[in-house]
Each structure stands twice: as structure tokens, then as C-alpha cells.
Design a protein around this motif. Structure first.
Motif, short mmCIF file in Angstrom:
data_model
loop_
_atom_site.label_atom_id
_atom_site.label_comp_id
_atom_site.label_asym_id
_atom_site.label_seq_id
_atom_site.Cartn_x
_atom_site.Cartn_y
_atom_site.Cartn_z
N LEU A 113 0.83 -1.21 0.00
CA LEU A 113 0.00 0.00 0.00
C LEU A 113 0.86 1.25 0.00
CD1 LEU A 113 -2.85 -0.60 2.62
CD2 LEU A 113 -3.07 -0.47 0.14
N ALA A 114 0.42 2.26 -0.74
CA ALA A 114 1.09 3.56 -0.72
C ALA A 114 0.75 4.26 0.60
CB ALA A 114 0.60 4.41 -1.89
N LEU A 115 1.61 5.17 1.02
CA LEU A 115 1.33 5.92 2.25
C LEU A 115 -0.03 6.60 2.14
CD1 LEU A 115 4.73 7.58 3.20
CD2 LEU A 115 3.58 5.67 4.31
N ASN A 116 -0.78 6.56 3.23
CA ASN A 116 -2.11 7.16 3.37
C ASN A 116 -3.19 6.53 2.50
OD1 ASN A 116 -1.40 9.14 5.38
ND2 ASN A 116 -0.21 10.10 3.75
N GLN A 117 -2.92 5.39 1.89
CA GLN A 117 -3.93 4.67 1.12
C GLN A 117 -4.65 3.70 2.06
OE1 GLN A 117 -2.46 2.19 -2.05
NE2 GLN A 117 -4.51 1.69 -2.77
N ARG A 159 6.74 5.64 7.06
CA ARG A 159 7.62 4.56 6.61
C ARG A 159 9.05 5.00 6.86
NH1 ARG A 159 5.28 2.95 1.63
NH2 ARG A 159 4.13 1.45 2.89
N SER A 160 9.86 4.11 7.41
CA SER A 160 11.26 4.45 7.66
C SER A 160 11.99 4.62 6.33
CB SER A 160 11.93 3.37 8.50
OG SER A 160 12.19 2.23 7.71
N PRO A 161 13.11 5.32 6.32
CA PRO A 161 13.86 5.52 5.08
C PRO A 161 14.26 4.20 4.41
CG PRO A 161 14.66 7.02 6.75
CD PRO A 161 13.69 6.08 7.43
N LEU A 193 -9.12 0.53 -0.58
CA LEU A 193 -10.37 1.27 -0.60
C LEU A 193 -10.29 2.39 -1.62
CD1 LEU A 193 -10.96 1.62 3.25
CD2 LEU A 193 -12.07 0.02 1.69
N GLN A 194 -11.44 2.82 -2.09
CA GLN A 194 -11.51 3.98 -2.95
C GLN A 194 -11.13 5.21 -2.12
OE1 GLN A 194 -11.98 3.64 -6.15
NE2 GLN A 194 -12.36 1.46 -5.92
#
Length: 85
Positions: free
Chosen positions: A10-14, A47-49, A78-79
Motif C-alpha cells: 500500500l502507498a502511504l495514506n492509502q 515509513r522508515s527511510p 479502498l476507494q
């Protein structure tokens, strides 16, 4: 119907809804106690580097998981308007 992916993809904030957790016994109990249960809405927020660990918002808490743990959780993304945190 959308295909399940592993939580670590998942992408950040998805946001996503947990479909399945692939752990046994004590590890499974720990994930359930932390809020990672089928049907819960989860979202990666930090997310850590190096890429691991990643902090996830789930059940009102911020929980960090290593990639080796998050890849064992299947989610349905989710949408943009789906899911409440």
C-alpha cells in the motif's frame, strides 16, 4: 471485484480493508490483539527511510510492523472516499 494485495504494497495514506491475516497461533493472537483482524480498516502513515518498519493506523492506534509481518496480511484497497479512521 478488486484483487487483494499484501499490506506492505500500500502507498502511504492509502486506506484498505483487511481480508486475511496469514499467521499461526501466538503471532496470529498478537496481530488480533493489535487490531489487525479481518474487516478492519488500515492505513500506512509513516515509513522508515529503509522501507521497514512502517507505521499503520488501525483501530485508533498507530502500530509499526516490519515488512516481513505486513507482507503476511492481505488487504483490499479502498476507494479515495472509503473507510473511516
Amino acid at each position: 471485484m478488486q484483487e487483494a494485495i499484501s499490506l506492505d504494497r500500500l502507498a502511504l495514506n492509502q486506506g484498505a480493508r483487511i481480508k486475511t491475516i496469514h499467521f499461526h497461533e501466538k503471532e496470529r493472537r498478537r496481530m488480533l490483539d493489535l487490531g489487525f483482524r479481518e474487516g478492519s480498516v488500515v492505513r500506512p502513515v509513516l515509513r522508515s527511510p529503509s522501507g521497514s518498519p512502517t507505521a499503520y493506523q488501525v483501530c485508533g492506534a498507530l502500530i509499526a510492523l516490519r515488512s516481513s509481518e505486513s507482507e503476511r496480511i492481505s488487504v483490499l484497497p479502498l476507494q479515495a472516499d472509503g473507510g473511516a479512521f
